[in-house]
Design an enzyme around this catalytic site. Structure first.
Site, PDB file in Angstrom:
ATOM      1  N   GLY A 498      26.058  30.218  -2.410  1.00  0.00           N
ATOM      2  CA  GLY A 498      26.098  31.169  -1.318  1.00  0.00           C
ATOM      3  C   GLY A 498      24.925  31.001  -0.377  1.00  0.00           C
ATOM      4  O   GLY A 498      25.040  31.174   0.832  1.00  0.00           O
ATOM      5  N   PHE A 499      23.803  30.632  -0.932  1.00  0.00           N
ATOM      6  CA  PHE A 499      22.586  30.517  -0.143  1.00  0.00           C
ATOM      7  C   PHE A 499      22.600  29.264   0.725  1.00  0.00           C
ATOM      8  O   PHE A 499      22.061  29.247   1.820  1.00  0.00           O
ATOM      9  CB  PHE A 499      21.400  30.502  -1.104  1.00  0.00           C
ATOM     10  CG  PHE A 499      20.058  30.401  -0.450  1.00  0.00           C
ATOM     11  CD1 PHE A 499      19.504  31.504   0.192  1.00  0.00           C
ATOM     12  CD2 PHE A 499      19.338  29.213  -0.486  1.00  0.00           C
ATOM     13  CE1 PHE A 499      18.256  31.409   0.776  1.00  0.00           C
ATOM     14  CE2 PHE A 499      18.090  29.124   0.108  1.00  0.00           C
ATOM     15  CZ  PHE A 499      17.547  30.226   0.736  1.00  0.00           C
ATOM     16  N   GLY A 500      23.227  28.233   0.235  1.00  0.00           N
ATOM     17  CA  GLY A 500      23.259  26.990   0.993  1.00  0.00           C
ATOM     18  C   GLY A 500      23.486  25.816   0.071  1.00  0.00           C
ATOM     19  O   GLY A 500      23.863  25.985  -1.087  1.00  0.00           O
ATOM     20  N   LYS A 501      23.225  24.615   0.609  1.00  0.00           N
ATOM     21  CA  LYS A 501      23.467  23.417  -0.203  1.00  0.00           C
ATOM     22  C   LYS A 501      22.241  23.057  -1.039  1.00  0.00           C
ATOM     23  O   LYS A 501      21.104  23.313  -0.638  1.00  0.00           O
ATOM     24  CB  LYS A 501      23.802  22.245   0.715  1.00  0.00           C
ATOM     25  CG  LYS A 501      25.186  22.359   1.282  1.00  0.00           C
ATOM     26  CD  LYS A 501      25.524  21.171   2.143  1.00  0.00           C
ATOM     27  CE  LYS A 501      26.934  21.350   2.689  1.00  0.00           C
ATOM     28  NZ  LYS A 501      27.185  20.518   3.860  1.00  0.00           N
ATOM     29  N   VAL A 502      22.501  22.425  -2.155  1.00  0.00           N
ATOM     30  CA  VAL A 502      21.411  21.947  -3.004  1.00  0.00           C
ATOM     31  C   VAL A 502      21.433  20.432  -3.005  1.00  0.00           C
ATOM     32  O   VAL A 502      22.452  19.815  -3.285  1.00  0.00           O
ATOM     33  CB  VAL A 502      21.551  22.460  -4.446  1.00  0.00           C
ATOM     34  CG1 VAL A 502      20.320  22.086  -5.253  1.00  0.00           C
ATOM     35  CG2 VAL A 502      21.776  23.948  -4.468  1.00  0.00           C
ATOM     36  N   LYS A 516      16.946  23.310  -2.307  1.00  0.00           N
ATOM     37  CA  LYS A 516      18.001  24.224  -1.906  1.00  0.00           C
ATOM     38  C   LYS A 516      17.712  24.684  -0.483  1.00  0.00           C
ATOM     39  O   LYS A 516      16.706  25.334  -0.225  1.00  0.00           O
ATOM     40  CB  LYS A 516      18.015  25.410  -2.873  1.00  0.00           C
ATOM     41  CG  LYS A 516      19.117  26.385  -2.602  1.00  0.00           C
ATOM     42  CD  LYS A 516      19.110  27.483  -3.632  1.00  0.00           C
ATOM     43  CE  LYS A 516      19.853  27.109  -4.885  1.00  0.00           C
ATOM     44  NZ  LYS A 516      20.106  28.262  -5.748  1.00  0.00           N
ATOM     45  N   ASP A 612      25.273  36.479 -10.696  1.00  0.00           N
ATOM     46  CA  ASP A 612      26.219  35.374 -10.619  1.00  0.00           C
ATOM     47  C   ASP A 612      26.089  34.476 -11.843  1.00  0.00           C
ATOM     48  O   ASP A 612      25.884  33.266 -11.734  1.00  0.00           O
ATOM     49  CB  ASP A 612      25.993  34.577  -9.328  1.00  0.00           C
ATOM     50  CG  ASP A 612      27.203  33.722  -8.971  1.00  0.00           C
ATOM     51  OD1 ASP A 612      28.268  33.899  -9.612  1.00  0.00           O
ATOM     52  OD2 ASP A 612      27.081  32.871  -8.072  1.00  0.00           O
TER      53      ASP A 612
END
Ligand SMILES: *[C@@H]1O[C@H](CO)[C@@H](O)[C@H](O)[C@H]1NC(C)=O
Ligand SMILES: *[C@@H]1O[C@H](CO)[C@@H](O)[C@H](O)[C@H]1NC(C)=O
Ligand SMILES: *[C@@H]1O[C@H](CO)[C@@H](O)[C@H](O)[C@H]1NC(C)=O
Ligand SMILES: *[C@@H]1O[C@H](CO)[C@@H](O)[C@H](O)[C@H]1NC(C)=O
Ligand SMILES: *[C@@H]1O[C@H](CO)[C@@H](O)[C@H](O)[C@H]1NC(C)=O
Ligand SMILES: *[C@@H]1O[C@H](CO)[C@@H](O)[C@H](O)[C@H]1NC(C)=O
Ligand SMILES: *[C@@H]1O[C@H](CO)[C@@H](O)[C@H](O)[C@H]1NC(C)=O
Ligand SMILES: *[C@@H]1O[C@H](CO)[C@@H](O)[C@H](O)[C@H]1NC(C)=O
Ligand SMILES: *[C@@H]1O[C@H](CO)[C@@H](O)[C@H](O)[C@H]1NC(C)=O
Length: 827
Positions: A498-502, A516, A612
């Site tokens: 949800g926060f972005g790509k890793v 991240k 999560d």
């Protein structure tokens, strides 16, 4: 020619050692004896080891833990230890430059959830790495590591850096003691080709073997320099040609040769002798064999004292190191001009000539008039550890006067900084020895961001103890992360949340990291981001993926985490061709993640809800140790996968607390629910939602609970492990899952209870067959106290005991955490 001592054959050797007067003619200028992790001093053989909290050395150890054991089988010195969960250091003020002994005492024991034998760490001075990736042997006796280092600086920093996996270091006791200046004069003979080696003063020497040939073990109280000498009998290859000899007269120390400090009298008064003189097969060697590391160079000192001859020039023999003749037709008395005169010779064996077995031999001389004979009184083998630039410094705050500017990068990542560092040092501190330049500086200041001038000044990633001066993780520059991730290469993406790509990232020094990068479209503001970093950098636990640093340049929101070699738990369960995990491995992973979650829930006054929990958020390190990832970020709710909006069930829904639909609110018990689903995934090795399956099977939790209720959970166990699970273990596991999946949060157990139950499941799996009910009950009782210990420990580690300068106990004695530890120790 018959030796005097030859008849005595070491009868009175044991008596001799007690008679040896430890005359103490040498008084060390520096004499630090530290009893680590103790609040009281301990005296051993008239030497007082001072509690490290009150010693005059400075301890820089954020979050260190005072550990103790009640075991009475070891000396009091070994009953306490200090555990470091983060890079930490002791610093010693050096009164007199020159050779110093550094002795590190390790005695691993189990303290709460820390089993010290599982520790792994590096110990380094500012010049040289003493122990690399050290793991204690844990063979129930203390382990002593001894080094001889030549100090040319006013402060010695001794740093302990946890390495990987369990990530903690420990130490029971430290000695930093001056050695006589003439102990090593800086030169030795090289063996192949023979020549002169002049570089000893720049080396750190690690004692590997120190042997009293033909004599008894000498303990530190029998040696003016507190060294230990061991008996040679276990190293002799062919015992039939060797004998022990001893001498009861007084030794004739000669000026310019060995002194009383070179080795204790008992070493020179005993020897192992070649028994060739009375054999028909005269031409044999006495050989000692030692295990060494073939990649290292060794400093080898041979001690001789002619205690067997009746006249000068009687004794000739050959001495070999490896296959090289190092002393041919060696006539001791030609060097000493006296019988019974202590003498030593030093050699350096280059790494290229070492093999994993080092042989030292004495053999008969080849001179035709010589009698086959030979002796050796003592032997020291020391590994040479040069300062090759890999030393690590954990310098305490305020130590800048010693180091110019403490600059740094996480692990030498930021080239710019290194350049700047070198530049600075060259400009400002020309006096600093050349070897400092190549060092990897590991800054360690708990004062937060202090030196803004370098732009990429980093600070430590420690858990702050008070809200005042919360320090953030390392601050990376954007460029560094751009380079590390190949400019955020899409091919390097290892996850999307949800926060972005890793992204996978590789820093300059080849450390792998997970980067991240916050989605610019994410609702999160920069301020919120910073608040969260603060929170995250306070969360430190073995079973949580650690935040290494962050980057907030150019409005970016990037978090840098430790890289987890083995990826997600999910990938090990299904959907990949990775080898199947055993039931025990699976349980250990569940226990580990339960610990991590339990910590999140209980570490702070206000519980941190993960929100999560899923198998894709449980990561495994190279040893399959579980660490929970992705915590603390999403405040708004679970990370629902928005990309497959088709049916009502998707993404993390399979894990979602049914109460969420009723109350629109997540609690700790929501994590417990989700964790219950993870447990089922682990058991059945299938996705939580699998739309390709018949309707009643789509949702794992629903489907599995039907089997559980029917008492037939075994029917749906992953077939690869089904045969290996003990029925008791499975039954308990099923009950645990069932409780986790209760409809109402209040009916679900806490994470601590889940952890407790899983430990029990593992015990049942490992139990001997035919275990009686009584045993199981005892085991449960034992477990519950363990869990309690874990609770104490985990709440204790959060606050952290030491702050940067807490070398004074009074500073922390008021803290709740500390009294808790003292209380725990008292048990
Ligand atoms: C330290 O000494 C005090 C007083 O002598 C004693 O009460 C206490 O139990 C000791 N603590 C340890 C850990 O030995
Ligand atoms: C300790 O010192 C005392 C007095 O100096 C002495 O009598 C005793 O033998 C010493 N003990 C040891 C173990 O060295
Ligand atoms: C060091 O000691 C050895 C042996 O005693 C001697 O031969 C050598 O000359 C000494 N070297 C220096 C530089 O003093
Ligand atoms: C050396 O150790 C061996 C075995 O531990 C023992 O038998 C022997 O007597 C010892 N030698 C001396 C001289 O103490
Ligand atoms: C040890 O020495 C004896 C006597 O010289 C010899 O007979 C024997 O073979 C040797 N053993 C080994 C293993 O070298
Ligand atoms: C050699 O040893 C034997 C016993 O093993 C002894 O009788 C003999 O006297 C010895 N010879 C010499 C020259 O020492
Ligand atoms: C003794 O050992 C050396 C080195 O290994 C070897 O060269 C020599 O031949 C040996 N001498 C005897 C008598 O075995
Ligand atoms: C430096 O020395 C240590 C220990 O001697 C060794 O493990 C390490 O690989 C060396 N590093 C380099 C870059 O040579
Ligand atoms: C890592 O941890 C696992 C269990 O948690 C243990 O079995 C393993 O020996 C550890 N490895 C190292 C290198 O510490």
């Amino acid at each position: 020619m018959m030796g005097i001592g030859k008849l005595g054959l070491g009868f009175c050797i044991l008596a001799t050692i007690t008679l040896q007067c430890v005359c103490g003619s040498f008084t060390p200028a520096d004499n630090y004896l530290i009893d680590c992790g103790s609040s009281n001093s301990t005296t051993i053989d008239n030497r007082t080891f001072v509690a490290d909290a009150s010693a005059s050395s400075t301890l820089t150890a954020p979050n260190s833990i005072l550990a103790s054991t009640s075991s009475s089988s070891v000396s009091a010195l070994y009953r306490t230890a200090r555990i470091f969960t983060q890079p930490s250091s002791y610093s010693f003020s050096i009164q007199k430059h020159g050779w110093h002994f550094i002795r590190l005492h390790f005695f691993p024991f189990v303290y709460k959830s820390y089993n010290l034998v599982t520790s792994k760490f590096t110990v380094s001075t500012q010049d040289v790495v003493l122990l690399q990736n050290f793991q204690p042997q844990g063979n129930s006796s203390p382990e002593l590591k001894e080094y001889l280092v030549n100090m040319n600086e006013d402060t010695l920093y001794l740093s302990f850096i946890p390495v990987g996996n369990l990530s903690f270091a420990f130490i029971n006791a430290i000695e930093v003691v001056s050695a006589p200046a003439d102990l090593l004069n800086g030169s030795a003979s090289t063996i192949n080709p023979s020549g002169e080696y002049q570089g000893l003063l720049g080396q750190a020497l690690e004692t590997v073997y120190r042997i009293n040939m033909g004599g008894p073990r000498v303990t530190p109280d029998g040696d003016t320099l507190w060294r230990t000498w061991v008996n040679d009998s276990s190293f002799i290859v062919n015992k039939s040609v060797a004998e022990s000899v001893s001498f009861s007269g007084s030794l004739n120390y000669q000026p310019g040769l060995a002194t009383q400090e070179t080795a204790p009298n008992i070493v020179y008064s005993t020897a192992t002798r070649l028994v060739a003189s009375n054999t028909s097969t005269a031409l044999v060697n006495v050989t000692w064999q030692f295990n060494v590391d073939a990649d290292s160079s060794y400093f080898i000192r041979l001690h001789f004292c002619d205690i067997v001859s009746k006249a000068l020039v009687d004794l000739y023999f050959n001495v070999y190191i490896g296959n090289w003749l190092v002393l041919g037709n060696f006539d001791l008395t030609s060097k000493t001009t006296s019988l019974a005169a202590p003498y030593y010779v030093d050699f350096v064996l280059a790494a290229s000539d070492a093999s994993s077995k080092l042989h030292v031999s004495i053999g008969p001389s080849t001179l035709s008039d010589a009698v086959a004979d030979g002796i050796l009184n003592g032997l020291e083998i020391m590994k040479m550890r040069n300062s090759n630039g890999s030393a690590i410094v954990v310098a305490p705050p305020g130590s800048k006067k010693n180091f110019g500017v403490i600059l740094g990068s996480v692990v030498g990542a930021i080239a710019v900084v290194i350049v700047a560092c070198v530049f600075f040092m060259v400009c400002r501190r020309r006096k600093i020895a050349r070897k400092h330049h190549s060092k990897t500086w590991m800054p360690f200041s708990v004062n937060g961001l202090t030196s803004q001038s370098t732009g990429s000044r980093t600070s430590n990633g420690t858990a702050a103890t008070s809200g005042q001066n919360v320090s953030l993780g390392y601050r990376f520059s954007f460029i560094v992360l751009q380079e590390a991730t190949n400019n955020f290469d899409e091919n390097w993406v290892i996850g999307v949340g949800g926060f972005g790509k890793v992204y996978k990232g590789v820093l300059k020094d080849e450390t792998k990291v997970a980067v991240k990068r916050g989605n610019p479209k994410s609702q999160q503001g920069l301020n919120e981001f910073r608040t969260e970093i603060e929170l995250l950098s306070r969360l430190r636990h073995r079973h949580l993926v650690s935040l290494i640093g962050y980057c907030d340049e150019r409005n970016e929101m990037i978090l840098v985490y430790e890289y987890m070699e083995k990826g997600t738990l999910k990938s090990h369960l299904y959907g990949s061709d990775l080898p199947s995990l055993s039931w025990k491995q699976r349980l250990e992973i569940c226990i580990g993640s339960a610990r991590g979650l339990h910590y999140l829930h209980t570490a702070f006054a206000k519980a941190i809800i993960h929100r999560d929990v899923k198998s894709a958020n449980i990561l495994l390190d190279e040893n399959l140790m579980a660490k929970v990832a992705d915590f603390g970020l999403s405040k708004t709710g679970p990370d629902l996968d928005q990309t497959h909006v088709s049916t009502a069930v998707k993404g993390s829904f399979g894990y979602l607390d049914p109460e969420y639909f009723r109350r629109q609110q997540l609690t700790e018990k929501s994590d417990v629910y989700s964790f219950g689903v993870v447990l089922l995934e682990v058991l059945c090795a299938r996705p939580v939602i699998d739309p390709t399956l018949p309707r009643e099977m789509v949702n794992l939790a629903e489907w599995a609970m039907k089997w559980q209720m029917g008492g037939e959970l075994e029917q749906i166990v992953d077939p690869r492990i089904a045969a290996t699970i003990r029925p008791d273990s499975l039954r308990k596991f099923g009950e645990t899952v069932e409780k986790c999946l209760a409809d109402y949060g209040v009916e679900r157990p806490t994470m601590g209870d889940v952890l407790w139950n899983l430990e029990y499941v593992l015990q049942l799996q490992e139990a001997e067959s035919g275990t009686s009910e009584v045993n199981s009950i005892n085991r449960i009782a034992g477990l519950s106290s363990q869990v309690q210990n874990i609770r104490n420990l985990e709440s204790a580690t959060v606050g952290g005991v030491g702050t940067s300068s807490s070398n004074d106990l009074s500073e922390v004695s008021g803290s709740k955490v500390f009294s808790q530890l003292i209380h725990a120790e008292g048990r």
